[in-house]
Write a protein that holds these residues in place. Structure first.
Motif, PDB file in Angstrom:
ATOM      1  N   ARG A  31       0.934  -1.448   0.188  1.00  0.00           N
ATOM      2  CA  ARG A  31      -0.209   0.089   0.220  1.00  0.00           C
ATOM      3  C   ARG A  31       0.714   1.239  -0.066  1.00  0.00           C
ATOM      4  N   ALA A  32       2.161   1.080   0.425  1.00  0.00           N
ATOM      5  CA  ALA A  32       2.851   2.188   1.168  1.00  0.00           C
ATOM      6  C   ALA A  32       3.770   1.972  -0.130  1.00  0.00           C
ATOM      7  N   GLY A  33       3.959   1.529  -1.533  1.00  0.00           N
ATOM      8  CA  GLY A  33       4.816   1.541  -2.144  1.00  0.00           C
ATOM      9  C   GLY A  33       5.635   0.871  -2.336  1.00  0.00           C
ATOM     10  N   VAL A  34       5.742   0.502  -1.484  1.00  0.00           N
ATOM     11  CA  VAL A  34       7.501  -0.551  -1.189  1.00  0.00           C
ATOM     12  C   VAL A  34       7.293  -1.912  -1.808  1.00  0.00           C
TER      13      VAL A  34
ATOM     14  N   LEU B  69       5.746   6.102  -0.359  1.00  0.00           N
ATOM     15  CA  LEU B  69       5.088   7.222  -1.063  1.00  0.00           C
ATOM     16  C   LEU B  69       5.560   8.379  -0.536  1.00  0.00           C
ATOM     17  N   LEU B  70       4.831   9.655  -1.063  1.00  0.00           N
ATOM     18  CA  LEU B  70       4.859  10.321   0.357  1.00  0.00           C
ATOM     19  C   LEU B  70       3.285  11.048   0.270  1.00  0.00           C
ATOM     20  N   ARG B  71       2.468   9.929   0.051  1.00  0.00           N
ATOM     21  CA  ARG B  71       1.161  10.636   0.277  1.00  0.00           C
ATOM     22  C   ARG B  71       0.877   9.186   1.739  1.00  0.00           C
ATOM     23  N   GLU B  72       1.953   8.647   1.867  1.00  0.00           N
ATOM     24  CA  GLU B  72       1.762   7.942   3.378  1.00  0.00           C
ATOM     25  C   GLU B  72       1.802   9.011   4.639  1.00  0.00           C
ATOM     26  N   ILE B  73       1.720   8.476   5.579  1.00  0.00           N
ATOM     27  CA  ILE B  73       1.574   9.611   6.549  1.00  0.00           C
ATOM     28  C   ILE B  73       2.660   8.549   7.657  1.00  0.00           C
ATOM     29  N   THR B  74       3.618   8.695   7.777  1.00  0.00           N
ATOM     30  CA  THR B  74       4.366   7.920   8.599  1.00  0.00           C
ATOM     31  C   THR B  74       4.515   8.581  10.795  1.00  0.00           C
ATOM     32  N   LEU B  75       4.955   7.770  11.035  1.00  0.00           N
ATOM     33  CA  LEU B  75       4.790   7.693  12.738  1.00  0.00           C
ATOM     34  C   LEU B  75       5.212   9.353  12.350  1.00  0.00           C
TER      35      LEU B  75
ATOM     36  N   ASN C 129      -5.390  -9.281   0.551  1.00  0.00           N
ATOM     37  CA  ASN C 129      -4.709  -9.433  -0.711  1.00  0.00           C
ATOM     38  C   ASN C 129      -5.445  -8.241  -1.723  1.00  0.00           C
ATOM     39  N   ALA C 130      -6.647  -8.347  -1.672  1.00  0.00           N
ATOM     40  CA  ALA C 130      -7.427  -7.797  -2.790  1.00  0.00           C
ATOM     41  C   ALA C 130      -7.608  -6.489  -2.517  1.00  0.00           C
ATOM     42  N   SER C 131      -7.467  -6.256  -1.260  1.00  0.00           N
ATOM     43  CA  SER C 131      -7.298  -4.734  -0.161  1.00  0.00           C
ATOM     44  C   SER C 131      -6.287  -4.331  -0.463  1.00  0.00           C
ATOM     45  N   ILE C 132      -5.186  -4.423  -1.079  1.00  0.00           N
ATOM     46  CA  ILE C 132      -3.460  -4.689  -0.978  1.00  0.00           C
ATOM     47  C   ILE C 132      -3.417  -3.577  -2.198  1.00  0.00           C
TER      48      ILE C 132
END
Length: 469
Positions: free
Chosen positions: A98-101, A115-121, A456-459
């Protein structure tokens, strides 16, 4: 014994322990929780059976003290069986795809990054008023001659001192650290100690100049990832100076010493009671003799590749001497920190769950909303899922290149691909995953298979196709 009974036994143990040390841990001061510092200690390629408190051969008194003074999970998991995706999961509380990796990142040859769209800790805590720093290995993407990528400051860190991947040419005298965008050049010493030096200096300066501002610091060590190096006096505690197993142990011993210096600094600053410390590894060991009785090692979705140490330490909030048996992992770190600090969680789908009820005498309130799930395209099995005592694994139903470096051209096939050869394992009775029990537990098998396909489908729906960017 079924999964629910096993979890219940673990929770009863926790409740009894918490009551024994007093109710003070159950009712922390809310204001204190909001001000607590957060220190994330992450090892690189450290196995489930490496450190002392997990019955490993390496002398790790400082890591062991964190476990003795807090909570140690027996069944704790990385975010992936290799490093970059596991770190993405830790930083976001979301599955790494989901996070691009998808896999480990090679910046020169791949477009992929966190991804920059991800909200990190770091961004969650920074928005709550925290000072933030990342120190050590990064491996979530850095700019290269071929690809422009975000740097740690764009993911919420005020200060960063990092390497794109491993310490080079080895842990000894590395020459590839970058501080806030500027290469540092060759440094004298061992990577873990240099990382500790930077963290200690940053913490001291921050506390001395911003005493009322809490901080978050990632301390991500390179050890014991290859290429390895350790001081001779540490290596020879475990074997001959040129023995690879002894050097491997020496790197962990050296890292424990670096952690000890960090802990002494925290004590000297008078902030131990106000600091949440988390210790874990990004994936299992590449040495099969350091995963205990577990099957597999780094790079595969058997237990040996994904089960790692997991320790949470916060004096006054998390009771000491806890041994927790509920399955948990790096995917839970972000929601758990939010839960412990009473901060709002990001308004996105989190694959991880808040472990704070398990940690602060509210074990009956803990609910895992989604089973733990792993996907690594070059692994066999390619997917794994943990739900209670049971592990479900499967192979891919399509051909995959044997190339070790992830190819972004594979992404369409990964997103559309399916699975075959599902197998079910009872980890309570068979932690080594020797016997497929799908026929013994058909209801469990069918339920978990359906849930795995749903997750899996959601991811894959959220997955980025870097090949098209």
């Amino acid at each position: 014994m079924n999964a629910n009974n096993h979890a219940a036994i673990g929770r009863c143990f926790v409740i009894a322990t918490m009551l024994a040390v007093g109710l003070a841990f159950a009712h922390p001061n809310t204001a204190d929780a909001a001000k607590a510092n957060v220190v994330m200690l992450l090892a690189d390629d450290l196995g489930y059976r490496d450190v002392g408190c997990y019955d490993g051969p390496v002398q790790t008194p400082n890591i062991d003290s964190l476990a003795a003074g807090g909570a140690r999970f027996t069944d704790f998991y990385s975010g992936c069986a290799v490093c970059s995706p596991s770190r993405a999961t830790l930083m976001t509380g979301r599955h790494h795809i989901r996070a691009g990796v998808y896999s480990w990142i090679q910046d020169e040859q791949q477009k992929s990054h966190l991804l920059l769209r991800e909200i990190t800790l770091a961004e969650v805590l920074k928005s709550a008023g925290y000072a933030t720093a990342h120190i050590g290995k990064w491996h979530l993407g850095l700019p290269s001659e071929n690809h422009d990528k975000p740097t740690p400051d764009q993911h919420g860190f005020d200060h960063w001192f990092a390497t794109w991947n491993n310490a080079s040419p080895s842990h000894r005298n590395p020459d590839n650290f970058i501080r806030n965008g500027k290469p540092v050049g060759k440094l004298d010493g061992y990577s873990c100690q240099l990382v500790a030096d930077e963290a200690i200096g940053w913490m001291k300066q921050h506390v001395e100049t911003n005493v009322d501002q809490p901080f978050f610091v990632n301390v991500w060590f390179h050890e014991p990832h290859a290429p390895i190096a350790a001081p001779k006096d540490r290596t020879t505690k475990y074997g001959k100076p040129d023995d690879k197993g002894a050097i491997y142990s020496g790197t962990i011993d050296n890292t424990d010493d670096a952690i000890g210096r960090l802990l002494r600094t925290i004590d000297q600053l008078g902030i131990r009671e106000d600091t949440l410390i988390i210790y874990a590894s990004d994936n299992g060991s590449y040495r099969t003799d350091r995963v205990g009785n577990l099957r597999g090692r780094k790079g595969v979705n058997w237990e040996g590749g994904i089960r790692v140490p997991g320790i949470f330490h916060w004096p006054g909030r998390i009771a000491p001497q806890q041994v927790l048996t509920d399955p948990a992992g790096l995917v839970d770190v972000l929601p758990t920190v939010c839960g412990l600090l009473e901060l709002e969680k990001p308004s996105v789908h989190l694959d991880g769950s808040d472990l704070s009820p398990l940690l602060v005498n509210r074990a009956d309130a803990f609910v895992r909303h989604q089973p733990l799930f792993w996907h690594l395209q070059r692994s066999s099995p390619i997917v794994a899922m943990r739900d209670g005592n049971f592990s479900l694994v499967a192979s891919r139903d399509y051909e995959m290149s044997t190339h070790n470096l992830f190819q972004e051209a594979w992404i369409p096939r990964i997103k559309e691909g399916g699975y075959r050869d599902f197998e079910l394992y009872d980890l309570f009775n068979d932690p080594g995953q020797t016997t497929n029990v799908a026929k013994q537990y058909p209801d469990v098998f069918n339920r978990m298979k359906q849930r795995l396909l749903e997750i899996n489908a959601s991811i894959m729906k959220d997955a980025t196709d870097w090949h098209l960017r």
